[in-house]
Design an enzyme around this catalytic site. Structure first.
Site, PDB file in Angstrom:
ATOM      1  N   LYS A 111     -18.288  10.074 -22.068  1.00 42.26           N
ATOM      2  CA  LYS A 111     -18.189   8.880 -21.220  1.00 42.26           C
ATOM      3  C   LYS A 111     -19.072   7.758 -21.767  1.00 42.26           C
ATOM      4  CE  LYS A 111     -16.583  11.055 -16.987  1.00 42.26           C
ATOM      5  NZ  LYS A 111     -15.158  10.983 -17.098  1.00 42.26           N
ATOM      6  N   LYS A 194      -7.768  15.725 -22.666  1.00 43.71           N
ATOM      7  CA  LYS A 194      -7.646  16.267 -21.304  1.00 43.71           C
ATOM      8  C   LYS A 194      -6.924  15.275 -20.386  1.00 43.71           C
ATOM      9  CE  LYS A 194     -10.839  16.116 -18.046  1.00 43.71           C
ATOM     10  NZ  LYS A 194     -11.870  16.324 -17.014  1.00 43.71           N
ATOM     11  N   LYS A 197      -8.560  11.553 -14.678  1.00 42.02           N
ATOM     12  CA  LYS A 197      -8.383  10.407 -13.778  1.00 42.02           C
ATOM     13  C   LYS A 197      -8.762   9.090 -14.454  1.00 42.02           C
ATOM     14  CE  LYS A 197     -10.619  12.709 -10.075  1.00 42.02           C
ATOM     15  NZ  LYS A 197     -11.955  12.823 -10.646  1.00 42.02           N
TER      16      LYS A 197
HETATM   17  N1  AQP Z   1      -7.134  18.269 -16.965  1.00 42.47           N
HETATM   18  C1  AQP Z   1      -7.720  19.167 -16.195  1.00 42.47           C
HETATM   19  N2  AQP Z   1      -7.349  20.463 -16.243  1.00 42.47           N
HETATM   20  C2  AQP Z   1      -7.940  21.398 -15.445  1.00 42.47           C
HETATM   21  N3  AQP Z   1      -8.937  21.107 -14.580  1.00 42.47           N
HETATM   22  C3  AQP Z   1      -9.335  19.821 -14.500  1.00 42.47           C
HETATM   23  N4  AQP Z   1     -10.268  19.216 -13.754  1.00 42.47           N
HETATM   24  C4  AQP Z   1     -10.288  17.903 -14.048  1.00 42.47           C
HETATM   25  N5  AQP Z   1      -9.367  17.623 -14.981  1.00 42.47           N
HETATM   26  C5  AQP Z   1      -8.763  18.797 -15.282  1.00 42.47           C
HETATM   27  C6  AQP Z   1     -11.116  19.899 -12.799  1.00 42.47           C
HETATM   28  O1  AQP Z   1     -10.964  19.283 -11.528  1.00 42.47           O
HETATM   29  C7  AQP Z   1     -12.207  19.415 -10.819  1.00 42.47           C
HETATM   30  C8  AQP Z   1     -12.565  18.098 -10.206  1.00 42.47           C
HETATM   31  O2  AQP Z   1     -12.847  17.195 -11.240  1.00 42.47           O
HETATM   32  P1  AQP Z   1     -13.740  15.926 -11.002  1.00 42.47           P
HETATM   33  O3  AQP Z   1     -12.919  14.841 -10.488  1.00 42.47           O
HETATM   34  O4  AQP Z   1     -14.894  16.259 -10.155  1.00 42.47           O
HETATM   35  O5  AQP Z   1     -14.335  15.566 -12.397  1.00 42.47           O
HETATM   36  P2  AQP Z   1     -13.787  15.638 -13.841  1.00 42.47           P
HETATM   37  O6  AQP Z   1     -13.920  17.031 -14.329  1.00 42.47           O
HETATM   38  O7  AQP Z   1     -14.535  14.653 -14.639  1.00 42.47           O
HETATM   39  O8  AQP Z   1     -12.246  15.236 -13.682  1.00 42.47           O
HETATM   40  P3  AQP Z   1     -11.520  13.995 -14.280  1.00 42.47           P
HETATM   41  O9  AQP Z   1     -10.144  13.967 -13.711  1.00 42.47           O
HETATM   42  O10 AQP Z   1     -11.622  14.002 -15.759  1.00 42.47           O
HETATM   43  O11 AQP Z   1     -12.336  12.786 -13.657  1.00 42.47           O
HETATM   44  P4  AQP Z   1     -12.968  11.543 -14.398  1.00 42.47           P
HETATM   45  O12 AQP Z   1     -11.931  11.020 -15.289  1.00 42.47           O
HETATM   46  O13 AQP Z   1     -13.355  10.626 -13.306  1.00 42.47           O
HETATM   47  O14 AQP Z   1     -14.188  12.031 -15.134  1.00 42.47           O
HETATM   48  C9  AQP Z   1     -13.255  19.899 -11.815  1.00 42.47           C
HETATM   49  O15 AQP Z   1     -13.541  21.261 -11.586  1.00 42.47           O
HETATM   50  C10 AQP Z   1     -12.590  19.712 -13.139  1.00 42.47           C
HETATM   51  O16 AQP Z   1     -13.057  20.628 -14.088  1.00 42.47           O
END
Ligand code: AQP
Length: 327
Positions: A111, A194, A197
């Protein structure tokens, strides 16, 4: 009885990755132990976000949790910011985690590498400190996560060893709980990345309508071959679609491969889209019903009461152990 804790941060529209990685699995967890499930809104502040967006996303996540089949009578669902012990615990724990280890966290490196050096917030750097507190405040045994969060849970385990070695038995040792299949759903437009969001290209959003979901899957990047086989290195796009299908149908990758033996890519994609829609469409209908009737409001209020009670116990335990005087 074991304690299970997990959270999702309201940083954007939830994706199929969030659904497969965590949401879909929660229904089973609620029958296996005491579940604390939260909306990680303090974590969402670690990157710039509009207040209205944070608000709306938080409500959405509460509704999605309930639409995923969580029963408010079995679990504790709450907003992280409504339990002040999270912030207080982070202030304590930050003294026991080191700058070196925090700067090695993959998520921080990813990030921050996309940001101007002068605008990287302290909160982003200290994200794993807050997360360690989230886990430890509830004496969690298991933390269901996707693959990207495993490193943070490992860091929490190191922290528990460090603190328990110094002060005796303060914290319970947690462990990450992830599925072998579906722990990392990849972007449909670039299967080396990956599905995330904050990087929405190639995402399927849980609020996408059926037509959009189908269109996105039909135009997912694959390869120039013709065989439907799981091979992450040479066929990342096909492997990702096989994973999605296997997760939707609750079968293994091998079983999914057998189903599509001899299929053409177009027909295969159509079946993947059908499988996703079959599961996501009723889920979306439940989400709408919960949101329209504001069924989440009372659940969050009750959840905050229960979470405050439990977390204060643990917070008092660490305060006493490290020598903070109780007035
Ligand atoms: N692509 C993915 N495949 C499987 N698991 C995923 N998770 C996120 N993306 C995937 C899991 O969803 C849970 C909640 O995630 P989060 O929103 O708390 O944070 P993150 O891991 O950082 O998810 P994002 O979507 O990538 O958010 P941003 O882009 O805001 O950083 C977690 O258990 C995560 O592992």
């Amino acid at each position: 009885m074991k304690t299970i804790l997990t959270g999702i941060k309201p940083t954007g529209k939830l994706t199929l990755g969030n659904y497969i990685g965590v949401l879909k699995r929660l229904k089973d967890f609620q029958n296996q132990g005491e579940c604390y499930i939260f909306i990680a809104d303090l974590h969402a502040l670690t990157l710039p976000i509009e207040p209205s967006e944070l608000n709306e996303n938080s409500i959405d996540i509460a509704c999605f949790y309930l639409a995923a089949g969580l029963d408010p009578n079995k679990i504790t669902l709450f907003l992280q910011s409504s339990v002040s012990a999270h912030a207080e615990m982070a202030i304590i724990l930050q003294n026991y985690l080191y700058m070196g280890e925090l700067s090695r966290m993959t998520q921080f490196k990813d990030k921050s590498s996309k940001m101007n050096k002068n605008s990287i917030g302290l909160g982003l750097f200290a994200y794993p400190v807050l997360m360690a507190g989230d886990i430890l405040l509830y004496d969690a045994d298991e933390v269901p996560v996707g693959e990207d969060q495993i490193q943070h849970v490992e860091l929490t385990r190191d922290l528990v060893k460090r603190i328990n070695n110094r002060y005796g038995d303060v914290f319970k040792m947690p462990s990450a709980k992830f599925n072998k299949v579906g722990a990392r759903i990849m972007s449909l437009s670039d299967p080396s990345k990956k599905m995330s969001k904050s990087d929405p290209k190639g995402d399927i959003f849980l609020k996408d309508d059926v037509k959009t979901i189908r269109k996105k899957i039909m135009s997912a990047v694959t390869d120039s071959g013709c065989e439907i086989k799981y091979d992450e290195e040479n066929k990342p796009g096909i492997s990702n679609l096989l994973t999605i299908y296997a997760c939707m149908k609750n079968i293994s990758i091998e079983e999914a491969e057998k189903v599509f033996n001899g299929y053409r890519y177009g027909d295969f994609k159509k079946c993947v889209a059908d499988a996703v829609i079959e599961e996501i469409e009723p889920f979306q209908q439940r989400y709408i019903e919960i949101k329209e009737n504001k069924l989440y409001e009372d659940v969050l209020r009750q959840g905050a009461l229960k979470a405050n009670k439990k977390s204060q116990e643990v917070l008092n335990r660490i305060k006493e152990k490290i020598g903070l005087l109780k007035a």
